[in-house]
Design a protein around this motif. Structure first.
Motif, short mmCIF file in Angstrom:
data_model
loop_
_atom_site.label_atom_id
_atom_site.label_comp_id
_atom_site.label_asym_id
_atom_site.label_seq_id
_atom_site.Cartn_x
_atom_site.Cartn_y
_atom_site.Cartn_z
N VAL A 191 -16.46 0.37 17.30
CA VAL A 191 -16.64 1.00 15.99
C VAL A 191 -18.13 1.00 15.65
CG1 VAL A 191 -16.02 0.94 13.54
CG2 VAL A 191 -14.37 0.20 15.26
N THR A 192 -18.63 2.16 15.25
CA THR A 192 -20.05 2.30 14.93
C THR A 192 -20.22 2.99 13.58
OG1 THR A 192 -20.17 4.41 16.12
CG2 THR A 192 -20.70 2.42 17.38
N ILE A 193 -21.49 3.09 13.16
CA ILE A 193 -21.85 3.68 11.87
C ILE A 193 -22.67 4.95 12.09
CG2 ILE A 193 -23.16 3.34 9.73
CD1 ILE A 193 -20.71 1.63 9.80
N SER A 194 -22.47 5.94 11.22
CA SER A 194 -23.25 7.18 11.28
C SER A 194 -23.66 7.60 9.88
CB SER A 194 -22.41 8.28 11.94
OG SER A 194 -22.98 9.56 11.72
N LYS A 195 -24.79 8.29 9.80
CA LYS A 195 -25.25 8.87 8.54
C LYS A 195 -25.26 10.39 8.56
CE LYS A 195 -28.31 4.98 7.36
NZ LYS A 195 -29.71 4.59 7.02
N ASP A 196 -24.62 10.97 9.57
CA ASP A 196 -24.58 12.43 9.69
C ASP A 196 -23.22 12.86 10.20
OD1 ASP A 196 -24.96 15.12 10.06
OD2 ASP A 196 -26.64 14.92 11.44
N ALA A 197 -22.40 13.39 9.30
CA ALA A 197 -21.04 13.78 9.65
C ALA A 197 -20.96 15.18 10.26
CB ALA A 197 -20.13 13.70 8.43
N GLY A 198 -22.11 15.86 10.45
CA GLY A 198 -22.11 17.05 11.29
C GLY A 198 -22.30 18.40 10.66
N ARG A 199 -22.36 18.51 9.34
CA ARG A 199 -22.59 19.79 8.65
C ARG A 199 -21.56 20.86 9.04
NH1 ARG A 199 -26.37 16.67 7.46
NH2 ARG A 199 -28.19 17.34 6.23
N TYR A 200 -20.31 20.42 9.20
CA TYR A 200 -19.22 21.39 9.36
C TYR A 200 -18.11 20.94 8.41
CZ TYR A 200 -16.05 24.70 11.69
OH TYR A 200 -15.19 25.72 11.96
N LEU A 201 -16.87 21.26 8.70
CA LEU A 201 -15.81 20.99 7.74
C LEU A 201 -15.61 19.50 7.46
CD1 LEU A 201 -13.96 22.91 6.08
CD2 LEU A 201 -15.22 24.04 7.91
N VAL A 261 0.84 -1.20 0.00
CA VAL A 261 0.00 0.00 0.00
C VAL A 261 0.88 1.25 0.00
CG1 VAL A 261 -1.78 1.31 1.22
CG2 VAL A 261 -1.84 -1.19 1.25
N ASP A 262 0.66 2.11 -0.97
CA ASP A 262 1.31 3.43 -1.01
C ASP A 262 0.41 4.41 -0.25
OD1 ASP A 262 3.46 2.56 -2.59
OD2 ASP A 262 2.28 2.82 -4.41
N LEU A 263 0.94 4.98 0.82
CA LEU A 263 0.15 5.87 1.68
C LEU A 263 0.63 7.31 1.54
CD1 LEU A 263 -1.96 6.14 3.98
CD2 LEU A 263 -0.08 5.76 5.60
N TYR A 264 -0.30 8.19 1.20
CA TYR A 264 -0.03 9.63 1.10
C TYR A 264 -0.84 10.34 2.17
CZ TYR A 264 1.47 8.07 -3.54
OH TYR A 264 2.06 7.40 -4.58
N VAL A 265 -0.18 11.16 2.98
CA VAL A 265 -0.83 11.78 4.13
C VAL A 265 -0.79 13.30 4.00
CG1 VAL A 265 -0.78 12.00 6.65
CG2 VAL A 265 -0.16 9.82 5.60
N TYR A 266 -1.95 13.92 4.22
CA TYR A 266 -2.06 15.38 4.10
C TYR A 266 -2.90 15.94 5.25
CZ TYR A 266 -0.41 14.99 -0.72
OH TYR A 266 0.34 14.74 -1.83
N GLU A 267 -2.50 17.11 5.71
CA GLU A 267 -3.33 17.86 6.66
C GLU A 267 -4.27 18.76 5.89
OE1 GLU A 267 -3.00 20.99 10.44
OE2 GLU A 267 -1.21 20.38 9.34
N ILE A 268 -5.51 18.79 6.32
CA ILE A 268 -6.53 19.65 5.70
C ILE A 268 -6.86 20.79 6.67
CG2 ILE A 268 -8.89 19.78 4.81
CD1 ILE A 268 -7.13 18.15 3.03
N PRO A 269 -6.62 22.04 6.28
CA PRO A 269 -7.01 23.16 7.15
C PRO A 269 -8.53 23.20 7.32
CG PRO A 269 -5.48 23.87 5.45
CD PRO A 269 -5.93 22.49 5.07
N VAL A 270 -8.97 23.70 8.44
CA VAL A 270 -10.41 23.80 8.72
C VAL A 270 -10.92 25.09 8.06
CG1 VAL A 270 -12.17 23.80 10.53
CG2 VAL A 270 -10.08 22.50 10.85
N GLU A 271 -10.94 25.06 6.71
CA GLU A 271 -11.30 26.22 5.90
C GLU A 271 -12.05 25.76 4.66
OE1 GLU A 271 -7.56 28.01 4.94
OE2 GLU A 271 -6.98 28.30 7.04
N TYR A 272 -13.26 26.22 4.49
CA TYR A 272 -14.09 25.80 3.36
C TYR A 272 -13.40 26.01 2.01
CZ TYR A 272 -18.10 25.78 6.62
OH TYR A 272 -18.96 25.53 7.67
#
Length: 212
Positions: A141-151, A43-54
């Motif tokens: 580990v659980t399942i969700s259908k709502d990731a929160g309407r934020y970033l 597995v080739d793994l590429y890791v990135y940080e995502i700023p909390v900015e739309y």
């Protein structure tokens, strides 16, 4: 007969930077632990940080997909309300009213104007959850259908839209509430390995049907 896959699988992993009360984002801690553990030589793994900015998300996600064309993108975010490691089934297009780290909010309050209201991941998260739960990890580990309407949700939808569903999202609770960094890292490793396996087998069935 279907041939065996010989080339490495490619996974792109995103975590989120600090925001609000989360001066140290547990998603970053979990990803650091995963990097120590690895995903194996195949597995080739590429890791990135995502700023909390739309606006950064709207620019960065398509650029990274174009650069790597991975088999799978996994986003990892922290949820202050979570007490389990949570697999998100889908991303939502509308309802984004919270200000980001730049005090910005999309005027349309949506990810993609004219896009579908909801996009599901092609990953069978129910199957992944069941399989990880049988591994004997000391993490629920659980399942969700709502990731929160934020970033987190905004990023997930943007990625799902860009990848035609070839994305996943994992929410982790804050560090120590209740899990350690090591527990989160092991859980994340197991989840991604199962996601890759589920994805490979589902695509293998499709390819076999096309060959006959």
């Amino acid at each position: 007969m279907c041939g065996e896959q010989t080339q490495n699988q490619s996974v792109k992993l995103h975590w989120f930077g600090p925001f609000g009360e989360h001066a140290v984002n547990a998603s970053w801690i979990a990803v650091q632990e995963l990097e120590k553990l690895g995903l194996g030589d195949g597995v080739d793994l590429y890791v990135y940080e995502i700023p909390v900015e739309y606006q950064t998300v709207q620019r960065l996600i398509p650029a990274l997909w174009k650069k790597h064309s991975p088999q799978l993108v996994v986003h990892v975010g922290v949820s202050g309300m979570a007490t389990t490691v949570t697999l998100e089934k889908c991303g939502h297009n509308v309802g984004y009213k919270g200000l980001d780290n730049c005090r910005f909010c999309p005027g349309s309050q949506c990810c993609v104007e004219g896009g579908p209201e909801c996009i599901d991941s092609i990953i069978d998260t129910d199957a992944v959850c069941k399989r990880v739960s049988t591994l004997g990890l000391d993490v629920t580990v659980t399942i969700s259908k709502d990731a929160g309407r934020y970033l987190c949700d905004f990023t997930y939808y943007t990625s799902l839209y860009q990848s035609h569903g070839r994305s996943a999202f994992v929410h982790v609770p804050p560090l120590g509430k209740p899990y350690t960094a090591e527990q989160l890292g092991r859980a994340l490793q197991a989840i991604i390995e199962e996601m890759l396996d589920v994805l490979e087998h589902s695509e293998g069935k499709i390819n076999c049907r096309h060959e006959h």
